[in-house]
Design an enzyme around this catalytic site. Structure first.
Site, PDB file in Angstrom:
ATOM      1  N   SER A 174      18.772 -35.513 -11.869  1.00 25.39           N
ATOM      2  CA  SER A 174      18.847 -35.895 -13.278  1.00 25.39           C
ATOM      3  C   SER A 174      17.761 -36.928 -13.528  1.00 25.39           C
ATOM      4  O   SER A 174      17.283 -37.583 -12.585  1.00 25.39           O
ATOM      5  CB  SER A 174      20.216 -36.509 -13.587  1.00 25.39           C
ATOM      6  OG  SER A 174      20.238 -37.108 -14.870  1.00 25.39           O
ATOM      7  N   TYR A 198      27.480 -41.804 -11.813  1.00 24.77           N
ATOM      8  CA  TYR A 198      26.582 -40.650 -11.853  1.00 24.77           C
ATOM      9  C   TYR A 198      25.171 -41.067 -11.447  1.00 24.77           C
ATOM     10  O   TYR A 198      24.528 -40.405 -10.619  1.00 24.77           O
ATOM     11  CB  TYR A 198      26.591 -40.079 -13.266  1.00 24.77           C
ATOM     12  CG  TYR A 198      25.768 -38.840 -13.474  1.00 24.77           C
ATOM     13  CD1 TYR A 198      26.140 -37.614 -12.909  1.00 24.77           C
ATOM     14  CD2 TYR A 198      24.620 -38.865 -14.265  1.00 24.77           C
ATOM     15  CE1 TYR A 198      25.395 -36.464 -13.130  1.00 24.77           C
ATOM     16  CE2 TYR A 198      23.875 -37.725 -14.494  1.00 24.77           C
ATOM     17  CZ  TYR A 198      24.263 -36.529 -13.921  1.00 24.77           C
ATOM     18  OH  TYR A 198      23.521 -35.396 -14.149  1.00 24.77           O
TER      19      TYR A 198
END
Length: 263
Positions: A140, A153
């Site tokens: 990401s 995350y």
């Protein structure tokens, strides 16, 4: 690199980016292995693909890190080899650090980091024996810089970069490639399924995710990056510039993300 006659294993293949990859790669004259937890949904994806006779379904739970060797053995037996592993499976998170249970942090690390690492390590001897292999890891932009409400995350995605950068170095001699794919906002269900402070799902779409790249457009760019065997690819809209701003000035990216008020 081409996908011609390659065997490609995709985790998180039941929806979103994984499903999009299955649909597009099925047209590339390669064989596919689709994995996620739910066999029935995988079968549905398989049957929607062209050339379903070249697609196998292998249910897999990334949290079960102690059985990855058995999954790898089964995957190899399906078509005789694995050429590319696309580590796409994982979950996200949306909650303030001060409110987030440590169990949520643990779950993100177990699935997004340790599950991916365990599967990749179990497959590594096969790649080394063949003197060939390609790991594709869906990280990401949050693996390159950070944003509020995504602490667990961000931590898991940053960890993936450290591990796979080391793997690339250690096994360059074995002709093993690593491509880190760093999506920005992509219009999938990732926000709806993101864990909140107590571990429950958020259940609704983020505004920025809803306005993100179309999955098909994202997957086309991702496949192009894999073909080029890029070390890293940043795929999104304006948010991808955050990677370059972070390199230039960590303080500036801090200010810009604060002003964006992304949740």
């Amino acid at each position: 690199m081409t996908f011609n006659n390659k065997v490609v294993w995709i985790t998180g293949a039941s929806s979103g980016i994984g499903e999009g990859l299955a649909l597009q790669l099925a047209e590339q004259n390669c064989k596919l292995i689709l994995s996620s937890r739910r066999k029935d949904v995988l079968e549905y994806v398989k049957n929607n693909c062209s050339n379903p006779e070249n697609i196998a379904v292998l249910p897999l739970d990334l949290s079960e890190i102690n059985v990855m060797k058995a999954h790898v053995d089964e995957a190899i037996s399906l078509f005789g080899k694995i050429d590319i592993l696309i580590n796409n499976g994982g979950i996200s998170q949306r909650s303030p650090i001060i409110e987030t249970s440590i169990e949520v942090d643990k779950k993100l690390m177990e699935i997004d980091y340790l599950g991916t690492v365990a599967l990749s390590k179990a497959l590594l001897p096969h790649f080394v024996a063949n003197k060939s292999g390609h790991y594709v890891v869906v990280s990401s932009l949050m693996g390159k810089f950070a944003s509020s409400y995504r602490s667990a995350y961000c931590g898991a995605k940053h960890a993936l970069h450290g591990f796979f950068d080391a793997l690339r170095l250690e096994h360059d001699k074995d002709n093993i490639k690593v491509t880190m794919i760093c999506p920005g906002f992509v219009n999938t269900n990732v926000a709806k399924n993101a864990l909140t402070a107590d571990g429950s799902k958020q259940g609704y779409q983020d505004e920025m995710t809803d306005k993100g790249l179309d999955v098909n457009a994202f997957v086309k760019r991702m496949i192009k990056a894999i073909r080029k065997e890029k070390f890293e690819a940043y795929i999104g809209k304006f948010e991808t510039f955050g990677v370059y701003v972070k390199r230039l000035s960590p303080r500036l990216i801090h200010k810009l993300v604060l002003r964006s008020k992304v949740k």
